[in-house]
Design a protein around this motif. Structure first.
Motif, PDB file in Angstrom:
ATOM      1  N   SER A  39      15.325  -7.291  -1.391  1.00 52.48           N
ATOM      2  CA  SER A  39      14.501  -7.529  -0.295  1.00 52.48           C
ATOM      3  C   SER A  39      13.720  -6.473   0.187  1.00 52.48           C
ATOM      4  CB  SER A  39      15.545  -7.360   1.324  1.00 52.48           C
ATOM      5  OG  SER A  39      16.209  -6.859   2.057  1.00 52.48           O
ATOM      6  N   ASP A  40      12.218  -6.619   1.253  1.00 53.04           N
ATOM      7  CA  ASP A  40      11.802  -5.238   1.750  1.00 53.04           C
ATOM      8  C   ASP A  40      12.588  -3.848   2.084  1.00 53.04           C
ATOM      9  OD1 ASP A  40      12.076  -6.353   4.084  1.00 53.04           O
ATOM     10  OD2 ASP A  40       9.695  -6.888   4.575  1.00 53.04           O
ATOM     11  N   ARG A  41      13.624  -4.408   3.006  1.00 56.33           N
ATOM     12  CA  ARG A  41      14.424  -3.156   3.548  1.00 56.33           C
ATOM     13  C   ARG A  41      15.082  -2.610   2.360  1.00 56.33           C
ATOM     14  NH1 ARG A  41      14.632  -1.270   8.598  1.00 56.33           N
ATOM     15  NH2 ARG A  41      17.536  -0.653   8.917  1.00 56.33           N
ATOM     16  N   GLU A  42      15.636  -3.837   1.447  1.00 56.94           N
ATOM     17  CA  GLU A  42      17.037  -3.243   0.111  1.00 56.94           C
ATOM     18  C   GLU A  42      16.023  -2.205  -0.155  1.00 56.94           C
ATOM     19  OE1 GLU A  42      20.279  -5.721  -1.056  1.00 56.94           O
ATOM     20  OE2 GLU A  42      18.474  -7.056  -0.894  1.00 56.94           O
ATOM     21  N   MET A  43      14.687  -2.536  -0.024  1.00 62.13           N
ATOM     22  CA  MET A  43      13.726  -1.687  -1.913  1.00 62.13           C
ATOM     23  C   MET A  43      12.987  -0.328  -0.976  1.00 62.13           C
ATOM     24  SD  MET A  43      10.718  -4.323  -2.119  1.00 62.13           S
ATOM     25  CE  MET A  43      11.050  -5.296  -3.506  1.00 62.13           C
ATOM     26  N   LEU A  44      13.758  -0.688   0.520  1.00 63.82           N
ATOM     27  CA  LEU A  44      12.944   0.914   1.258  1.00 63.82           C
ATOM     28  C   LEU A  44      14.354   2.031   1.073  1.00 63.82           C
ATOM     29  CD1 LEU A  44      10.844  -0.594   4.221  1.00 63.82           C
ATOM     30  CD2 LEU A  44      10.410   1.205   3.018  1.00 63.82           C
ATOM     31  N   ARG A  45      15.657   1.417   0.975  1.00 64.39           N
ATOM     32  CA  ARG A  45      16.878   1.481   1.228  1.00 64.39           C
ATOM     33  C   ARG A  45      17.733   2.318  -0.282  1.00 64.39           C
ATOM     34  NH1 ARG A  45      19.631   4.803   4.700  1.00 64.39           N
ATOM     35  NH2 ARG A  45      19.327   3.534   6.028  1.00 64.39           N
ATOM     36  N   ASN A  46      16.555   1.330  -1.491  1.00 63.24           N
ATOM     37  CA  ASN A  46      17.691   2.161  -2.395  1.00 63.24           C
ATOM     38  C   ASN A  46      16.083   2.938  -2.928  1.00 63.24           C
ATOM     39  OD1 ASN A  46      18.326   0.107  -2.924  1.00 63.24           O
ATOM     40  ND2 ASN A  46      17.506  -1.844  -4.071  1.00 63.24           N
ATOM     41  N   LEU A  47      14.941   3.265  -2.294  1.00 64.33           N
ATOM     42  CA  LEU A  47      13.705   4.071  -2.814  1.00 64.33           C
ATOM     43  C   LEU A  47      14.028   5.936  -2.350  1.00 64.33           C
ATOM     44  CD1 LEU A  47      10.594   2.592  -3.001  1.00 64.33           C
ATOM     45  CD2 LEU A  47      12.474   3.260  -4.896  1.00 64.33           C
ATOM     46  N   LEU A  48      15.416   5.519  -1.189  1.00 63.09           N
ATOM     47  CA  LEU A  48      15.248   6.455  -0.450  1.00 63.09           C
ATOM     48  C   LEU A  48      16.425   7.297  -1.117  1.00 63.09           C
ATOM     49  CD1 LEU A  48      15.037   8.344   2.528  1.00 63.09           C
ATOM     50  CD2 LEU A  48      16.567   6.591   3.014  1.00 63.09           C
ATOM     51  N   LEU A  69       0.543  -1.594  -0.039  1.00 64.62           N
ATOM     52  CA  LEU A  69      -0.231   0.431   0.117  1.00 64.62           C
ATOM     53  C   LEU A  69       0.825   1.726  -0.090  1.00 64.62           C
ATOM     54  CD1 LEU A  69      -3.017  -1.470   2.542  1.00 64.62           C
ATOM     55  CD2 LEU A  69      -2.948  -0.877   0.118  1.00 64.62           C
ATOM     56  N   PHE A  70       1.607   1.467   1.056  1.00 61.34           N
ATOM     57  CA  PHE A  70       2.948   2.816   1.370  1.00 61.34           C
ATOM     58  C   PHE A  70       3.441   3.236  -0.405  1.00 61.34           C
ATOM     59  CE2 PHE A  70       7.358   3.673   2.079  1.00 61.34           C
ATOM     60  CZ  PHE A  70       6.661   5.048   1.987  1.00 61.34           C
ATOM     61  N   PHE A  71       4.368   1.862  -1.077  1.00 62.07           N
ATOM     62  CA  PHE A  71       4.361   2.175  -2.674  1.00 62.07           C
ATOM     63  C   PHE A  71       3.401   2.449  -3.235  1.00 62.07           C
ATOM     64  CE2 PHE A  71       8.126  -1.260  -1.341  1.00 62.07           C
ATOM     65  CZ  PHE A  71       8.590  -0.447  -0.550  1.00 62.07           C
ATOM     66  N   TRP A 104      11.478  11.400   4.418  1.00 68.64           N
ATOM     67  CA  TRP A 104      10.470  10.859   5.814  1.00 68.64           C
ATOM     68  C   TRP A 104      10.060   9.663   5.978  1.00 68.64           C
ATOM     69  CZ3 TRP A 104       5.921  12.616   7.040  1.00 68.64           C
ATOM     70  CH2 TRP A 104       5.177  12.351   8.606  1.00 68.64           C
ATOM     71  N   MET A 105       8.914   9.737   5.512  1.00 68.43           N
ATOM     72  CA  MET A 105       7.958   8.174   5.334  1.00 68.43           C
ATOM     73  C   MET A 105       9.274   6.966   4.956  1.00 68.43           C
ATOM     74  SD  MET A 105       4.266   9.323   3.714  1.00 68.43           S
ATOM     75  CE  MET A 105       3.518  10.544   4.440  1.00 68.43           C
ATOM     76  N   LEU A 106      10.081   7.346   3.761  1.00 69.19           N
ATOM     77  CA  LEU A 106      10.907   6.008   3.440  1.00 69.19           C
ATOM     78  C   LEU A 106      11.652   5.795   5.275  1.00 69.19           C
ATOM     79  CD1 LEU A 106      11.747   6.611  -0.207  1.00 69.19           C
ATOM     80  CD2 LEU A 106      10.676   4.500   0.939  1.00 69.19           C
ATOM     81  N   ARG A 107      12.396   7.177   5.113  1.00 70.94           N
ATOM     82  CA  ARG A 107      13.008   6.687   6.326  1.00 70.94           C
ATOM     83  C   ARG A 107      12.817   6.227   8.213  1.00 70.94           C
ATOM     84  NH1 ARG A 107      14.703  11.464   5.921  1.00 70.94           N
ATOM     85  NH2 ARG A 107      15.218  11.797   4.254  1.00 70.94           N
ATOM     86  N   ALA A 108      11.262   6.709   8.176  1.00 73.20           N
ATOM     87  CA  ALA A 108      10.675   6.562   9.664  1.00 73.20           C
ATOM     88  C   ALA A 108      10.687   4.838   8.821  1.00 73.20           C
ATOM     89  CB  ALA A 108       9.419   6.419   9.277  1.00 73.20           C
ATOM     90  N   TYR A 109      10.163   3.914   8.209  1.00 71.73           N
ATOM     91  CA  TYR A 109      10.431   2.485   8.130  1.00 71.73           C
ATOM     92  C   TYR A 109      11.436   1.752   7.954  1.00 71.73           C
ATOM     93  CZ  TYR A 109       5.397   1.012   5.801  1.00 71.73           C
ATOM     94  OH  TYR A 109       4.149   1.258   5.574  1.00 71.73           O
ATOM     95  N   ILE A 110      12.720   2.317   7.883  1.00 72.11           N
ATOM     96  CA  ILE A 110      14.148   1.360   7.390  1.00 72.11           C
ATOM     97  C   ILE A 110      14.689   1.846   9.211  1.00 72.11           C
ATOM     98  CG2 ILE A 110      15.718   2.009   7.600  1.00 72.11           C
ATOM     99  CD1 ILE A 110      15.594   3.133   4.291  1.00 72.11           C
ATOM    100  N   SER A 111      14.225   3.437   9.437  1.00 78.79           N
ATOM    101  CA  SER A 111      14.646   2.957  11.263  1.00 78.79           C
ATOM    102  C   SER A 111      14.030   2.170  12.191  1.00 78.79           C
ATOM    103  CB  SER A 111      13.916   4.120  12.029  1.00 78.79           C
ATOM    104  OG  SER A 111      14.698   5.664  11.108  1.00 78.79           O
TER     105      SER A 111
END
Length: 199
Positions: free
Chosen positions: A141-150, A92-94, A192-199
């Motif tokens: 992985s889901d975490r790498e996805m977040l990091r790549n987009l950030l 949903l987030f993506f 910011w939202m991507l960062r919040a998921y990663i933190s």
């Protein structure tokens, strides 16, 4: 409520006003202005920005358009292919993020057109002109996805900051600078939202 009679009278009055205005112009020796014909892309914008500056800004915006489109496709890929315990949330987030990017893409492309340029419109053009890297045929992985987009959002934010300065100081294009300022805010929120998921 407007009756057919009122609509007819309004139309007639408009026609009479046009004829009178034409007559006044002719009797005063004025010719109605005509839009000059241009070969190729149509009428050139007369918006107080030189042709060279408009061309330079359109090129700058097309490069940004390529970056935005590559990020859009990457985000949509992650939306489709994310797996794991966070699947539903990230799916949903993506989805929300690629919808926002779609809106940004449209704004950038329309600004290119408003300046008299041609917006890029093919995948090969986007890949060739983007400063971001495509990650073809990989599903991280889901975490790498977040990091790549950030990383991509932060790279775009840094580029836009420079582009605002160029638009204002080098090309005297306040309209594009205002658009880019809005885009920074949008990208900063997504980052910011991507960062919040990663933190």
């Amino acid at each position: 409520m407007r009756t057919p009679f009122k609509i007819l009278i309004t139309g007639l009055l408009g026609t009479v006003a046009f004829i009178v205005a034409q007559e006044v112009m002719v009797t005063r020796g004025l010719e109605p202005k005509t839009i000059p014909e241009q070969k190729g892309s149509g009428v050139e914008p007369n918006i107080g920005i030189s042709s060279n500056n408009r061309s330079s800004v359109a090129k700058l915006l097309n490069t940004l358009l390529a970056d935005e489109y590559l990020l859009y496709v990457k985000t949509q890929n992650y939306h489709w292919n994310v797996t794991g315990l966070m699947f539903n949330d990230l799916h949903l987030f993506f989805g929300k993020q690629y919808n926002e990017l779609s809106f940004i893409i449209d704004m950038v492309a329309e600004r290119v057109r408003a300046l008299g340029g041609h917006a890029l419109g093919s995948m090969s053009s986007f890949i060739k002109n983007s400063r971001l890297k495509e990650q073809a045929d990989t599903v991280p992985s889901d975490r790498e996805m977040l990091r790549n987009l950030l990383n991509d959002h932060e790279a775009i934010i840094q580029v836009i900051r420079n582009d605002i300065d160029s638009s204002m100081n080098e090309f005297q294009d306040e309209g594009t600078a205002n658009l880019l300022s809005d885009l920074i805010t949008r990208h900063e929120k997504m980052a910011w939202m991507l960062r919040a998921y990663i933190s």
